[in-house]
Enzyme design. Structure first.
Site, PDB file in Angstrom:
ATOM      1  N   MET A  81       5.097   4.920  -4.072  1.00 30.86           N
ATOM      2  CA  MET A  81       6.474   5.197  -4.475  1.00 30.86           C
ATOM      3  C   MET A  81       6.469   5.963  -5.793  1.00 30.86           C
ATOM      4  O   MET A  81       5.761   5.575  -6.732  1.00 30.86           O
ATOM      5  CB  MET A  81       7.244   3.887  -4.663  1.00 30.86           C
ATOM      6  CG  MET A  81       8.694   4.064  -5.092  1.00 30.86           C
ATOM      7  SD  MET A  81       9.557   2.485  -5.342  1.00 30.86           S
ATOM      8  CE  MET A  81       8.850   1.961  -6.925  1.00 30.86           C
ATOM      9  N   PRO A  82       7.223   7.049  -5.897  1.00 31.79           N
ATOM     10  CA  PRO A  82       7.320   7.713  -7.205  1.00 31.79           C
ATOM     11  C   PRO A  82       7.806   6.737  -8.273  1.00 31.79           C
ATOM     12  O   PRO A  82       8.730   5.946  -8.040  1.00 31.79           O
ATOM     13  CB  PRO A  82       8.351   8.820  -6.953  1.00 31.79           C
ATOM     14  CG  PRO A  82       8.270   9.090  -5.485  1.00 31.79           C
ATOM     15  CD  PRO A  82       8.002   7.748  -4.858  1.00 31.79           C
ATOM     16  N   ALA A  83       7.172   6.777  -9.439  1.00 32.02           N
ATOM     17  CA  ALA A  83       7.550   5.854 -10.503  1.00 32.02           C
ATOM     18  C   ALA A  83       8.917   6.186 -11.084  1.00 32.02           C
ATOM     19  O   ALA A  83       9.706   5.289 -11.405  1.00 32.02           O
ATOM     20  CB  ALA A  83       6.494   5.868 -11.605  1.00 32.02           C
ATOM     21  N   LEU A  84       9.200   7.462 -11.211  1.00 38.45           N
ATOM     22  CA  LEU A  84      10.467   7.898 -11.790  1.00 38.45           C
ATOM     23  C   LEU A  84      11.395   8.358 -10.670  1.00 38.45           C
ATOM     24  O   LEU A  84      11.047   9.248  -9.891  1.00 38.45           O
ATOM     25  CB  LEU A  84      10.233   9.037 -12.775  1.00 38.45           C
ATOM     26  CG  LEU A  84      11.461   9.541 -13.545  1.00 38.45           C
ATOM     27  CD1 LEU A  84      12.036   8.442 -14.428  1.00 38.45           C
ATOM     28  CD2 LEU A  84      11.097  10.763 -14.393  1.00 38.45           C
ATOM     29  N   GLY A  85      12.555   7.729 -10.585  1.00 43.02           N
ATOM     30  CA  GLY A  85      13.515   8.069  -9.541  1.00 43.02           C
ATOM     31  C   GLY A  85      14.831   8.534 -10.118  1.00 43.02           C
ATOM     32  O   GLY A  85      15.034   8.547 -11.330  1.00 43.02           O
ATOM     33  N   GLY A 138      18.991   7.893  -9.863  1.00 41.00           N
ATOM     34  CA  GLY A 138      20.014   6.976  -9.409  1.00 41.00           C
ATOM     35  C   GLY A 138      21.381   7.634  -9.298  1.00 41.00           C
ATOM     36  O   GLY A 138      21.663   8.628  -9.987  1.00 41.00           O
ATOM     37  N   LYS A 185      20.456  -0.071  -0.688  1.00 40.20           N
ATOM     38  CA  LYS A 185      20.650  -1.510  -0.853  1.00 40.20           C
ATOM     39  C   LYS A 185      21.719  -2.037   0.085  1.00 40.20           C
ATOM     40  O   LYS A 185      22.719  -1.354   0.339  1.00 40.20           O
ATOM     41  CB  LYS A 185      21.075  -1.826  -2.301  1.00 40.20           C
ATOM     42  CG  LYS A 185      20.222  -1.177  -3.362  1.00 40.20           C
ATOM     43  CD  LYS A 185      20.780  -1.453  -4.758  1.00 40.20           C
ATOM     44  CE  LYS A 185      20.125  -0.560  -5.789  1.00 40.20           C
ATOM     45  NZ  LYS A 185      20.517   0.861  -5.663  1.00 40.20           N
ATOM     46  N   ASP A 212      17.634   6.806  -5.325  1.00 44.97           N
ATOM     47  CA  ASP A 212      18.123   5.434  -5.161  1.00 44.97           C
ATOM     48  C   ASP A 212      19.632   5.440  -4.997  1.00 44.97           C
ATOM     49  O   ASP A 212      20.358   5.950  -5.849  1.00 44.97           O
ATOM     50  CB  ASP A 212      17.750   4.592  -6.388  1.00 44.97           C
ATOM     51  CG  ASP A 212      18.429   3.233  -6.371  1.00 44.97           C
ATOM     52  OD1 ASP A 212      17.989   2.362  -5.597  1.00 44.97           O
ATOM     53  OD2 ASP A 212      19.410   3.045  -7.117  1.00 44.97           O
ATOM     54  N   HIS A 223      21.042  -6.221  -2.645  1.00 43.26           N
ATOM     55  CA  HIS A 223      21.649  -5.755  -3.901  1.00 43.26           C
ATOM     56  C   HIS A 223      21.832  -6.880  -4.920  1.00 43.26           C
ATOM     57  O   HIS A 223      21.775  -6.648  -6.134  1.00 43.26           O
ATOM     58  CB  HIS A 223      23.005  -5.114  -3.580  1.00 43.26           C
ATOM     59  CG  HIS A 223      23.440  -4.093  -4.573  1.00 43.26           C
ATOM     60  ND1 HIS A 223      24.108  -2.949  -4.224  1.00 43.26           N
ATOM     61  CD2 HIS A 223      23.310  -4.022  -5.918  1.00 43.26           C
ATOM     62  CE1 HIS A 223      24.369  -2.233  -5.301  1.00 43.26           C
ATOM     63  NE2 HIS A 223      23.894  -2.865  -6.348  1.00 43.26           N
ATOM     64  N   GLY A 234       0.773  -1.221   0.000  1.00 40.64           N
ATOM     65  CA  GLY A 234       0.000   0.000   0.000  1.00 40.64           C
ATOM     66  C   GLY A 234       0.809   1.278   0.000  1.00 40.64           C
ATOM     67  O   GLY A 234       0.251   2.375  -0.145  1.00 40.64           O
ATOM     68  N   TYR A 288      27.751   1.803  -3.330  1.00 39.72           N
ATOM     69  CA  TYR A 288      28.078   2.945  -4.178  1.00 39.72           C
ATOM     70  C   TYR A 288      29.038   3.914  -3.492  1.00 39.72           C
ATOM     71  O   TYR A 288      29.677   4.732  -4.162  1.00 39.72           O
ATOM     72  CB  TYR A 288      26.819   3.726  -4.560  1.00 39.72           C
ATOM     73  CG  TYR A 288      25.817   2.989  -5.406  1.00 39.72           C
ATOM     74  CD1 TYR A 288      26.093   1.734  -5.950  1.00 39.72           C
ATOM     75  CD2 TYR A 288      24.564   3.550  -5.670  1.00 39.72           C
ATOM     76  CE1 TYR A 288      25.155   1.068  -6.713  1.00 39.72           C
ATOM     77  CE2 TYR A 288      23.621   2.889  -6.435  1.00 39.72           C
ATOM     78  CZ  TYR A 288      23.917   1.647  -6.952  1.00 39.72           C
ATOM     79  OH  TYR A 288      22.981   0.992  -7.706  1.00 39.72           O
TER      80      TYR A 288
END
Length: 290
Positions: free
Chosen positions: A11-15, A17, A72, A42, A105, A8, A47
């Site tokens: 989350m925004p569809a476009l992120g 990175g 991650k 993200d 990850h 439920g 990273y």
């Protein structure tokens, strides 16, 4: 545009990175993304730039509840207790108490017992309210099946390599059947540029023609393709103009024929690491403390 996860959560569809974004570039890049309008960021322990992501969010001054933070756990921190500590390391670097989405990850097939332990730690963090959603990354069909046999909560997200030249349709179908959102890394085929011996998706004639019809670039066409097919997508860049271009994808729509012509570009050639090749011996690295 939001996607509703299987628990439920919106989350925004476009992120945005930050893979391979150097720490010294990350603060400015994430700041530019947030100022452009991105609200999903993200990152990953591996990273090496979680701290800079947190700094950018604070610098821009957007309320914590208005930014969806995803990170991650790296394979070196798999195992139940180790993953609980990995959460502390990530939140310490990001400067937050709660994560919106925490994912594993890689599948780590040679030590799947550690993978299961790590995922059970994610389940505990979810139950405690320290994360709002949990998921996986680079999990293939057999990994998803094995995980479902030994854990209780269906992953909210499976982040995998998806772009027109590599679409992983069987994995996408398995995700959809389970109620898991497929999230695309390298969604505009950036990996086709810096891997040798392959054509760049940015130069694809089909994408250029579709883009010209809409006054958009091939990158914008690819991102729109993801969004219209229900995927989350995570473009990355450190250039403000490109960051803005990649976000400007909400004012046009691809036709069914255009979507089908992009689907037809699939070469079924993976450009990222083979998931089965990811082992502690070859990819293990120590993740520093917060």
């Amino acid at each position: 545009m939001n996607i509703t996860l299987n628990n439920g959560i919106q989350m925004p569809a476009l992120g945005f990175g930050v893979f391979q974004s150097a720490p010294e570039e990350t603060v400015d890049a994430v700041s530019a993304a947030l100022e452009t309008g991105y609200r999903l960021i993200d990152t990953a322990a591996a990273y090496g730039n979680e701290r800079e992501v947190g700094e950018a969010i604070r610098r821009v001054g957007i309320a914590r509840d208005d930014v969806f933070i995803e990170t991650k756990v790296w394979i070196s921190d798999y195992g139940y207790d180790e993953t609980l500590h990995a959460f502390e390391k990530s939140t310490g670097k990001l400067g937050v108490d709660q994560l919106d989405l925490l994912i594993l990850h890689q599948a780590l097939p040679t030590r799947f017992d550690l993978t299961v332990g790590a995922y059970k730690a994610l389940e505990a963090l979810l139950a405690d309210g320290r994360v709002r959603a949990i998921g996986v990354s680079n999990f293939m069909l057999d990994h998803l099946a094995r995980l479902s046999e030994e854990t209780s909560i269906v992953p909210a997200v499976n982040q995998i390599e998806v772009h027109p030249y590599f679409q992983q349709r069987a994995v996408q179908q398995a995700d959809a059947a389970a109620g898991t959102v497929t999230q695309a890394w390298s969604p505009i085929g950036g990996i086709t540029v810096y891997r040798p011996n392959g054509a760049s998706a940015f130069d694809d004639e089909t994408l250029k023609v579709i883009g010209a019809a809409h006054g958009k670039s091939p990158a914008q066409v690819m991102l729109r393709w993801h969004l219209q097919q229900g995927r989350s997508a995570l473009p990355k860049s450190v250039r403000p103009a490109r960051i803005q271009e990649n976000f400007d994808v909400f004012d046009f729509e691809l036709s069914a024929d255009e979507l089908a012509s992009i689907d037809a570009l699939d070469t079924e050639v993976r450009r990222g690491p083979e998931p089965e090749d990811v082992t502690l011996e070859t990819f293990g690295r120590e993740i520093p403390e917060a």
